[in-house]
Design a protein around this motif. Structure first.
Motif, PDB file in Angstrom:
ATOM      1  N   VAL A  77       0.892  -1.173  -0.094  1.00 48.60           N
ATOM      2  CA  VAL A  77      -0.120   0.027  -0.083  1.00 48.60           C
ATOM      3  C   VAL A  77       0.907   1.363  -0.053  1.00 48.60           C
ATOM      4  O   VAL A  77       2.114   1.178   0.431  1.00 48.60           O
ATOM      5  CB  VAL A  77      -0.777   0.088   1.272  1.00 48.60           C
ATOM      6  CG1 VAL A  77      -2.001  -1.104   1.376  1.00 48.60           C
ATOM      7  CG2 VAL A  77      -0.080  -0.056   2.355  1.00 48.60           C
ATOM      8  N   ASN A  78       0.408   2.225  -0.440  1.00 46.15           N
ATOM      9  CA  ASN A  78       1.179   3.536  -0.658  1.00 46.15           C
ATOM     10  C   ASN A  78       2.327   3.423  -1.323  1.00 46.15           C
ATOM     11  O   ASN A  78       3.645   3.707  -1.021  1.00 46.15           O
ATOM     12  CB  ASN A  78       1.291   4.134   0.696  1.00 46.15           C
ATOM     13  CG  ASN A  78       0.052   4.519   1.565  1.00 46.15           C
ATOM     14  OD1 ASN A  78      -0.781   4.929   0.930  1.00 46.15           O
ATOM     15  ND2 ASN A  78      -0.109   4.221   2.771  1.00 46.15           N
ATOM     16  N   ASP A  79       2.536   2.720  -2.514  1.00 43.10           N
ATOM     17  CA  ASP A  79       3.467   2.721  -3.616  1.00 43.10           C
ATOM     18  C   ASP A  79       3.809   4.357  -3.869  1.00 43.10           C
ATOM     19  O   ASP A  79       3.058   4.781  -4.401  1.00 43.10           O
ATOM     20  CB  ASP A  79       2.981   1.866  -4.686  1.00 43.10           C
ATOM     21  CG  ASP A  79       4.221   1.533  -5.488  1.00 43.10           C
ATOM     22  OD1 ASP A  79       5.074   2.361  -5.697  1.00 43.10           O
ATOM     23  OD2 ASP A  79       4.103   0.854  -6.557  1.00 43.10           O
ATOM     24  N   PHE A  80       5.101   4.498  -3.887  1.00 38.68           N
ATOM     25  CA  PHE A  80       5.557   5.791  -4.209  1.00 38.68           C
ATOM     26  C   PHE A  80       5.087   6.255  -5.759  1.00 38.68           C
ATOM     27  O   PHE A  80       4.859   7.204  -6.048  1.00 38.68           O
ATOM     28  CB  PHE A  80       7.255   5.915  -4.251  1.00 38.68           C
ATOM     29  CG  PHE A  80       7.687   7.039  -4.660  1.00 38.68           C
ATOM     30  CD1 PHE A  80       7.642   8.352  -4.092  1.00 38.68           C
ATOM     31  CD2 PHE A  80       8.372   7.145  -6.186  1.00 38.68           C
ATOM     32  CE1 PHE A  80       8.131   9.589  -4.613  1.00 38.68           C
ATOM     33  CE2 PHE A  80       8.571   8.235  -6.210  1.00 38.68           C
ATOM     34  CZ  PHE A  80       8.593   9.538  -5.736  1.00 38.68           C
ATOM     35  N   ARG A  81       5.191   5.048  -6.711  1.00 34.41           N
ATOM     36  CA  ARG A  81       4.891   5.364  -8.004  1.00 34.41           C
ATOM     37  C   ARG A  81       3.232   5.660  -8.126  1.00 34.41           C
ATOM     38  O   ARG A  81       3.169   6.641  -9.048  1.00 34.41           O
ATOM     39  CB  ARG A  81       5.310   4.305  -8.936  1.00 34.41           C
ATOM     40  CG  ARG A  81       6.577   3.596  -8.820  1.00 34.41           C
ATOM     41  CD  ARG A  81       6.585   2.074  -9.637  1.00 34.41           C
ATOM     42  NE  ARG A  81       5.851   1.252  -8.930  1.00 34.41           N
ATOM     43  CZ  ARG A  81       5.306   0.080  -9.468  1.00 34.41           C
ATOM     44  NH1 ARG A  81       5.281  -0.016 -10.833  1.00 34.41           N
ATOM     45  NH2 ARG A  81       4.490  -0.551  -8.901  1.00 34.41           N
ATOM     46  N   ALA A  82       2.683   5.026  -7.439  1.00 33.16           N
ATOM     47  CA  ALA A  82       1.239   5.311  -7.501  1.00 33.16           C
ATOM     48  C   ALA A  82       0.790   6.549  -6.974  1.00 33.16           C
ATOM     49  O   ALA A  82      -0.064   7.575  -7.313  1.00 33.16           O
ATOM     50  CB  ALA A  82       0.397   4.302  -6.657  1.00 33.16           C
ATOM     51  N   VAL A  83       1.565   6.940  -5.602  1.00 35.94           N
ATOM     52  CA  VAL A  83       1.360   8.443  -5.113  1.00 35.94           C
ATOM     53  C   VAL A  83       1.702   9.239  -6.139  1.00 35.94           C
ATOM     54  O   VAL A  83       0.852  10.291  -6.188  1.00 35.94           O
ATOM     55  CB  VAL A  83       2.164   8.385  -3.756  1.00 35.94           C
ATOM     56  CG1 VAL A  83       2.211   9.879  -3.263  1.00 35.94           C
ATOM     57  CG2 VAL A  83       1.640   7.564  -2.692  1.00 35.94           C
ATOM     58  N   THR A  84       2.907   9.355  -6.825  1.00 37.17           N
ATOM     59  CA  THR A  84       3.262  10.255  -7.877  1.00 37.17           C
ATOM     60  C   THR A  84       2.086  10.252  -8.659  1.00 37.17           C
ATOM     61  O   THR A  84       2.006  11.240  -9.538  1.00 37.17           O
ATOM     62  CB  THR A  84       4.593   9.868  -8.430  1.00 37.17           C
ATOM     63  OG1 THR A  84       5.765   9.808  -7.120  1.00 37.17           O
ATOM     64  CG2 THR A  84       5.154  10.765  -9.467  1.00 37.17           C
TER      65      THR A  84
END
Length: 351
Positions: free
Chosen positions: A251-258
């Motif tokens: 959860v809260n993958d940096f790529r997805a947040v970006t």
């Protein structure tokens, strides 16, 4: 050897029967062109009390058609089943600042659904606000597979439009549905009812807190559960810590947040105001700090608030029920708040 061949032959026959059944009935119109989603969306908007929700209908089919009417609404809501009780045509009206609301929430919405439905909505027009229901799993890829059936191509087009770095090409599971247990169950359901296609049926006016015989989709796209569902879920005991739902694993993958930040910036560039919404989980969930749900919600809420501050985007609600003053009786289960609870979230709570 004979036993092995018999077992293999039986399994192959069952797969062939399932494929033939799903090809023939095709409840979601995956293999032959269908205008059902378009017809349902148009009839829904024109209805007085909404429509009965067909058992076999693909939500993403008609929600993508509803997205084409986004310009006719003041606010559009995108998210999972957590936001499906939000609407402007309800007993418990949400967001008074929104003159009208279109609800595009779909079950288990993943970040891929957010990106695709946002692009579809803004490609058709410009509402004043886009309200994103952020779940504890929103900032991670591949948390749900259902988007691939309907949105595989649209998702890649959406990524290109918003300037996000495309992920690996989405492979549609359209053909795998021929032998999937879920699609077979839907086909059998239609067959058992003596109809091969879902129907468009007008709903009667019901008390949303009580429900009617069937689940209803209201004309704003929000839903009303059946009386049977409401009675059974409200009577059930909510487990301490809740049940893990999409909160295990990444959860809260940096790529997805970006990618989500890129989506919000693109929405703002289109002259539309994005809003981030967090809907609460039941009090019992928060009694176990080590539960996967709580361990996912705490950092996600922090990220949501940081994004809001960095981009100047309003943040509404919280995963904590006490922050938004929702009582334990205002939940259907451990993670689905009632419309009366959701109607309370009209302002950004203090950090």
């Amino acid at each position: 050897m004979t036993y092995f061949l018999t077992t293999l032959s039986t399994a192959a026959s069952m797969v062939a029967i399932a494929a033939a059944l799903n090809w023939t009935i095709d409840p979601a119109g995956l293999y032959r062109p269908t205008t059902f989603g378009q017809q349902y969306a148009k009839a829904l908007i024109q209805s007085e009390h909404g429509l009965i929700q067909p058992d076999s209908m693909d939500e993403r089919e008609y929600k993508s058609e509803l997205a084409k009417f986004a310009a006719n609404y003041d606010c559009v809501v995108i998210g999972s089943s957590h936001v499906m009780q939000i609407g402007s045509e309800r007993k418990h009206r949400s967001f008074p600042s929104c003159k009208s609301i279109l609800n595009l929430g779909v079950s288990g919405a993943a970040i891929e659904d957010h990106i695709t439905l946002t692009w579809l909505a803004l490609s058709s027009g410009k509402p004043r606000k886009l309200i994103f229901g952020i779940d504890p799993w929103t900032f991670a890829y591949e948390k749900d597979e259902r988007w691939k059936v309907r949105f595989a191509d649209s998702y890649l087009a959406a990524q290109s439009a918003i300037g996000d770095s495309p992920q690996e090409a989405a492979s549609s599971n359209r053909w795998s549905s021929l032998v999937s247990a879920e699609y077979t169950s839907r086909s059998i359901g239609l067959l058992s009812k003596g109809t091969l296609k879902p129907k468009i049926e007008l709903a009667q006016n019901v008390d949303e807190d009580v429900g009617g015989k069937f689940p209803i989709i209201l004309q704003d796209g929000s839903n009303v559960y059946s009386s049977e569902y409401i009675t059974s879920t409200m009577a059930a005991k909510v487990p301490i810590g809740g049940t893990p739902y999409k909160t295990t694993g990444v959860v809260n993958d940096f790529r997805a947040v970006t990618a989500f930040i890129a989506l919000l910036k693109w929405v703002k560039s289109q002259g539309v105001q994005p809003v981030l919404l967090m809907t609460p989980y039941h009090q019992n969930v928060w009694l176990v700090e080590a539960s996967p749900n709580v361990k996912a919600m705490i950092p996600t809420e922090k990220i949501v608030r940081e994004i809001g501050l960095d981009l100047g985007v309003a943040v509404i609600g919280s995963y904590r029920p006490d922050v938004v003053n929702c009582r334990s009786g205002e939940f259907y289960d451990f993670m689905h708040a009632t419309a009366s609870c959701l109607a309370k979230m009209t302002a950004t709570p203090a950090n």
